[in-house]
Design a protein around this motif. Sequence first.
Motif, PDB file in Angstrom:
ATOM      1  N   MET A  86     -78.358  54.536  26.158  1.00  0.00           N
ATOM      2  CA  MET A  86     -78.134  55.285  24.699  1.00  0.00           C
ATOM      3  C   MET A  86     -78.982  56.491  24.834  1.00  0.00           C
ATOM      4  O   MET A  86     -80.253  56.413  25.189  1.00  0.00           O
ATOM      5  N   SER A  87     -78.215  57.770  25.067  1.00  0.00           N
ATOM      6  CA  SER A  87     -78.731  58.887  25.254  1.00  0.00           C
ATOM      7  C   SER A  87     -78.300  60.293  24.563  1.00  0.00           C
ATOM      8  O   SER A  87     -77.640  61.117  25.206  1.00  0.00           O
ATOM      9  N   PRO A  88     -78.495  60.238  23.253  1.00  0.00           N
ATOM     10  CA  PRO A  88     -79.264  59.343  22.283  1.00  0.00           C
ATOM     11  C   PRO A  88     -78.013  58.660  21.158  1.00  0.00           C
ATOM     12  O   PRO A  88     -77.002  58.924  20.948  1.00  0.00           O
ATOM     13  N   PHE A  89     -78.698  57.901  20.343  1.00  0.00           N
ATOM     14  CA  PHE A  89     -78.111  57.596  18.860  1.00  0.00           C
ATOM     15  C   PHE A  89     -78.730  58.746  17.922  1.00  0.00           C
ATOM     16  O   PHE A  89     -79.818  58.803  17.748  1.00  0.00           O
ATOM     17  N   PHE A  90     -77.823  59.472  17.517  1.00  0.00           N
ATOM     18  CA  PHE A  90     -77.967  60.809  16.876  1.00  0.00           C
ATOM     19  C   PHE A  90     -77.823  60.565  15.381  1.00  0.00           C
ATOM     20  O   PHE A  90     -76.631  60.302  15.192  1.00  0.00           O
ATOM     21  N   ALA A  91     -78.769  60.666  14.516  1.00  0.00           N
ATOM     22  CA  ALA A  91     -78.637  60.528  13.052  1.00  0.00           C
ATOM     23  C   ALA A  91     -78.970  61.617  12.106  1.00  0.00           C
ATOM     24  O   ALA A  91     -80.074  61.836  11.690  1.00  0.00           O
ATOM     25  N   PRO A  92     -78.084  62.593  12.253  1.00  0.00           N
ATOM     26  CA  PRO A  92     -78.260  63.680  11.403  1.00  0.00           C
ATOM     27  C   PRO A  92     -78.592  63.509   9.610  1.00  0.00           C
ATOM     28  O   PRO A  92     -77.692  62.657   9.099  1.00  0.00           O
ATOM     29  N   GLY A  93     -79.487  64.149   9.062  1.00  0.00           N
ATOM     30  CA  GLY A  93     -79.726  63.699   7.783  1.00  0.00           C
ATOM     31  C   GLY A  93     -80.246  62.450   7.408  1.00  0.00           C
ATOM     32  O   GLY A  93     -80.269  61.866   6.345  1.00  0.00           O
ATOM     33  N   LYS A  94     -80.625  61.743   8.406  1.00  0.00           N
ATOM     34  CA  LYS A  94     -81.101  60.467   8.170  1.00  0.00           C
ATOM     35  C   LYS A  94     -82.832  59.992   8.402  1.00  0.00           C
ATOM     36  O   LYS A  94     -83.156  60.753   9.147  1.00  0.00           O
ATOM     37  N   THR A  95     -83.383  59.444   7.650  1.00  0.00           N
ATOM     38  CA  THR A  95     -84.868  59.090   7.705  1.00  0.00           C
ATOM     39  C   THR A  95     -84.990  58.195   9.023  1.00  0.00           C
ATOM     40  O   THR A  95     -83.968  57.750   9.208  1.00  0.00           O
ATOM     41  N   LEU A  96     -86.400  57.974   9.287  1.00  0.00           N
ATOM     42  CA  LEU A  96     -86.558  57.090  10.280  1.00  0.00           C
ATOM     43  C   LEU A  96     -86.269  55.505   9.927  1.00  0.00           C
ATOM     44  O   LEU A  96     -85.417  54.819  10.568  1.00  0.00           O
ATOM     45  N   GLU A  97     -86.593  55.318   8.586  1.00  0.00           N
ATOM     46  CA  GLU A  97     -86.212  53.935   8.096  1.00  0.00           C
ATOM     47  C   GLU A  97     -84.534  53.852   8.039  1.00  0.00           C
ATOM     48  O   GLU A  97     -84.056  52.615   8.361  1.00  0.00           O
ATOM     49  N   GLN A  98     -83.968  54.511   7.612  1.00  0.00           N
ATOM     50  CA  GLN A  98     -82.474  54.748   7.447  1.00  0.00           C
ATOM     51  C   GLN A  98     -81.771  54.287   9.002  1.00  0.00           C
ATOM     52  O   GLN A  98     -80.786  53.859   9.112  1.00  0.00           O
ATOM     53  N   THR A  99     -82.465  55.087   9.892  1.00  0.00           N
ATOM     54  CA  THR A  99     -81.862  55.143  11.388  1.00  0.00           C
ATOM     55  C   THR A  99     -82.090  53.601  11.971  1.00  0.00           C
ATOM     56  O   THR A  99     -81.436  53.017  12.615  1.00  0.00           O
ATOM     57  N   GLN A 100     -83.250  52.991  11.442  1.00  0.00           N
ATOM     58  CA  GLN A 100     -83.806  51.706  12.056  1.00  0.00           C
ATOM     59  C   GLN A 100     -82.745  50.724  11.415  1.00  0.00           C
ATOM     60  O   GLN A 100     -82.492  49.962  12.008  1.00  0.00           O
ATOM     61  N   GLY A 101     -82.515  50.838  10.143  1.00  0.00           N
ATOM     62  CA  GLY A 101     -81.702  50.024   9.492  1.00  0.00           C
ATOM     63  C   GLY A 101     -80.173  49.882   9.830  1.00  0.00           C
ATOM     64  O   GLY A 101     -79.693  48.971   9.958  1.00  0.00           O
ATOM     65  N   LEU A 102     -79.727  51.008  10.419  1.00  0.00           N
ATOM     66  CA  LEU A 102     -78.389  51.152  11.177  1.00  0.00           C
ATOM     67  C   LEU A 102     -78.441  50.240  12.434  1.00  0.00           C
ATOM     68  O   LEU A 102     -77.557  49.727  12.748  1.00  0.00           O
ATOM     69  N   LEU A 103     -79.591  50.683  13.224  1.00  0.00           N
ATOM     70  CA  LEU A 103     -79.759  49.900  14.505  1.00  0.00           C
ATOM     71  C   LEU A 103     -80.200  48.520  14.531  1.00  0.00           C
ATOM     72  O   LEU A 103     -79.723  47.867  15.375  1.00  0.00           O
ATOM     73  N   GLN A 104     -80.848  48.259  13.461  1.00  0.00           N
ATOM     74  CA  GLN A 104     -81.422  46.719  13.630  1.00  0.00           C
ATOM     75  C   GLN A 104     -80.365  45.627  13.860  1.00  0.00           C
ATOM     76  O   GLN A 104     -80.839  44.748  14.541  1.00  0.00           O
ATOM     77  N   PRO A 105     -79.463  45.662  13.159  1.00  0.00           N
ATOM     78  CA  PRO A 105     -78.348  44.374  13.345  1.00  0.00           C
ATOM     79  C   PRO A 105     -78.214  44.192  14.783  1.00  0.00           C
ATOM     80  O   PRO A 105     -78.091  43.077  15.221  1.00  0.00           O
ATOM     81  N   TRP A 106     -77.832  45.382  15.486  1.00  0.00           N
ATOM     82  CA  TRP A 106     -77.508  45.195  16.962  1.00  0.00           C
ATOM     83  C   TRP A 106     -78.644  44.862  17.510  1.00  0.00           C
ATOM     84  O   TRP A 106     -78.633  43.803  18.652  1.00  0.00           O
ATOM     85  N   LEU A 107     -79.985  45.530  17.239  1.00  0.00           N
ATOM     86  CA  LEU A 107     -81.082  45.198  18.100  1.00  0.00           C
ATOM     87  C   LEU A 107     -81.588  43.913  18.008  1.00  0.00           C
ATOM     88  O   LEU A 107     -82.093  43.042  19.036  1.00  0.00           O
ATOM     89  N   THR A 108     -81.131  43.285  16.756  1.00  0.00           N
ATOM     90  CA  THR A 108     -81.521  41.763  16.664  1.00  0.00           C
ATOM     91  C   THR A 108     -80.605  40.994  17.314  1.00  0.00           C
ATOM     92  O   THR A 108     -81.152  39.755  18.074  1.00  0.00           O
ATOM     93  N   ARG A 109     -79.263  41.209  17.498  1.00  0.00           N
ATOM     94  CA  ARG A 109     -78.501  40.418  18.511  1.00  0.00           C
ATOM     95  C   ARG A 109     -78.797  40.464  19.886  1.00  0.00           C
ATOM     96  O   ARG A 109     -78.850  39.587  20.674  1.00  0.00           O
ATOM     97  N   LEU A 110     -79.250  41.924  20.360  1.00  0.00           N
ATOM     98  CA  LEU A 110     -79.786  41.746  21.702  1.00  0.00           C
ATOM     99  C   LEU A 110     -80.870  41.162  22.044  1.00  0.00           C
ATOM    100  O   LEU A 110     -81.104  40.350  22.761  1.00  0.00           O
ATOM    101  N   SER A 111     -81.824  40.993  21.067  1.00  0.00           N
ATOM    102  CA  SER A 111     -82.932  40.221  21.184  1.00  0.00           C
ATOM    103  C   SER A 111     -82.568  38.718  21.053  1.00  0.00           C
ATOM    104  O   SER A 111     -83.163  37.807  21.970  1.00  0.00           O
ATOM    105  N   ASP A 112     -81.630  38.328  20.350  1.00  0.00           N
ATOM    106  CA  ASP A 112     -81.307  36.822  20.363  1.00  0.00           C
ATOM    107  C   ASP A 112     -80.819  36.379  21.816  1.00  0.00           C
ATOM    108  O   ASP A 112     -80.684  35.337  21.965  1.00  0.00           O
ATOM    109  N   LEU A 113     -80.277  37.307  22.529  1.00  0.00           N
ATOM    110  CA  LEU A 113     -79.558  37.264  23.752  1.00  0.00           C
ATOM    111  C   LEU A 113     -80.311  37.296  24.867  1.00  0.00           C
ATOM    112  O   LEU A 113     -80.073  37.161  25.910  1.00  0.00           O
TER     113      LEU A 113
END
Length: 626
Positions: free
Chosen positions: A397-424
């Motif tokens: 991933m180079s990169p996941f680019f989120a214009p207009g988004k705070t750090l927390e908003q971007t984390q919120g968008l990525l977290q569901p997938w990151l959680t599934r990756l961790s579960d795997l």
Amino acid sequence: MMPRRSPSFPASLWLTAALAVSTNATPVLFGSTLGQIVDSSVKGLESTIVSLVFPGHQTTNRTASRCKVYPDDPAWPSEEAWTKLNELTDNRLLVKPQPQASVCYEGPLYDATKCAELTGNWSRSYIHFPDPIEMMSPVAQGMTCLPPTIFNTHNCTRGGFPMYVVNATTPKHVQAGVNFARDTGVRLVVKNTGHDFLGKSGGADSLSIWTHHFKDINYIDNFVDTKTGYSGPAFRCGVGVQAFEIYKAAHEKGRTVVGGEGETVGIFGGYIQGAGHSPLSSLYGTGADQVLSMDVVTANGDFVTANSTCNSDLFWAMRGGGGSTFGVATSITVKAHPEMETSAARFSFTSEKVGNETFWSGIRAYVDDFITNADAGTYAYFTLIPNAATGIFTFNMSPFFAPGKTLEQTQGLLQPWLTRLSDLGIKVDPNITHFDSVYEAWQSSFPLEVVSKINATTGSRLFPRANFETEAKRDELFQNIRQSSENNRVQVHFNIKAVDPDNADNAVNPAWRQNILFAQQAVRWNALGTPAEILKARKTFQETDMQRWRDISPGAGGYLAEADRLEPNFGETFWGSNYPRLLELKAKWDPNDVFFATTSVGSERWKVESVDGLPNENGKLCRVSR
């Protein structure tokens, strides 16, 4: 040697001749205005030279010839004619510029030190874009002069490079080049930076108009377009302005503009004409959607303004209809948007430790988020790299680019997938970073674009929202992506949509308006293979892997600027329902096909008869027999 001024032609006459071009409407000019051609302005010039240079004075019909005019043809312009073109362009005609790698081969240009330096930096775009002829697709050029350690051509020839180059800095230089090519039948090409997967900025023994030095940048506080209703800030830029230049200038004004992620790409000359996807497209649309006005040299040598009220059909066509097709833009005015905070993330994982099935489960989990992320205005640029020797697959991933988004908003968008990756059991370090501006995030996040490989080409597909709306359709698309990786296809993907701002009416492929995943895959071959073997590999790629992608996305399309020259039915693929109108406008604005680029509108009437039979620019451009 550069052609010199003939002593029999006084300077005063050349000044008049240099301005012997016509205007239409009221173009916004950089520099002095242009004059109107009149018969008296060329009085006293030898009639045969006049017929080669000025519109309306042709003595021979070049439009009926099967091929463009080449050096071994009786109709090839005389040295005197080229000398006159040099004078008309203020002595800016470059004669037989040599490929950069010529310093690596025996001959008068050989220089071991320069060759070593060039070889060490060959893949970097900064080595190539300032050169008047270099193309960043060696395959499309014809592979006739590369550093020997990269590909030994045993000697160095121009191949698909032009023979003459107008180093244009004013519209009159462009007009003189267009007029000369039209009236002589010499092939014309247009080059800005040379960024192009298909080699559209080259052509063997052609006359090239090099627009790289149109570098003006003017900020407009309030540009008003009463017809479209736009009222706001804008930038008027010369077509040679590149991404790193306009992004910096916009940032200094507290603004941002829609452009590509590649820092050396010519945003205004080539990118915009082809539509242009951007890290901001999910918010503002394509590059072409931003255009408010264009200054253009047409095929008949006129210099015109095209906008919503003047030459509006040309304006429609040149916003998405492709470069080197309807005219040569010299400056373009685009919307400017507010600078904004941006967050970005970079990370990677492989199948080495978790195994291939778990790796692909992680990719499948990501596909579920594509619609959500695109609708949130983000731009994800990721790659899938297979290693046939080890059987390992890599995701970057180079990169996941989120214009207009705070750090927390971007984390919120990525977290569901990151959680599934961790579960795997897939461990990643997302490295999510917040920036105060798009400019700073862009500078930090995107890799420098590189020169294309010598043994690969890329096909593309715009997968619409329909491919992601049900689990069954997501499964189908995922299986086709996996199959391509297992077939050893390197893939580059962009999870992105291209909103339609204000119902923009232009030639941009309608498939962009439904896009959720812009996908590319590449075919590779043995660089030392025979032309027959290489062509077979390329055709098989189109008939198998690319056809699978087309089959699961009926009615969708591809992106004309990042595609394969062998894409079948390219008119429908690159422009969809817009193609019939584009053909009509091509006939209106360029009835004699002065402009040509492979897979451009109307190019099906022509073919480059390459020396080796491969799809490249090393050969004559001739009409297709009907």
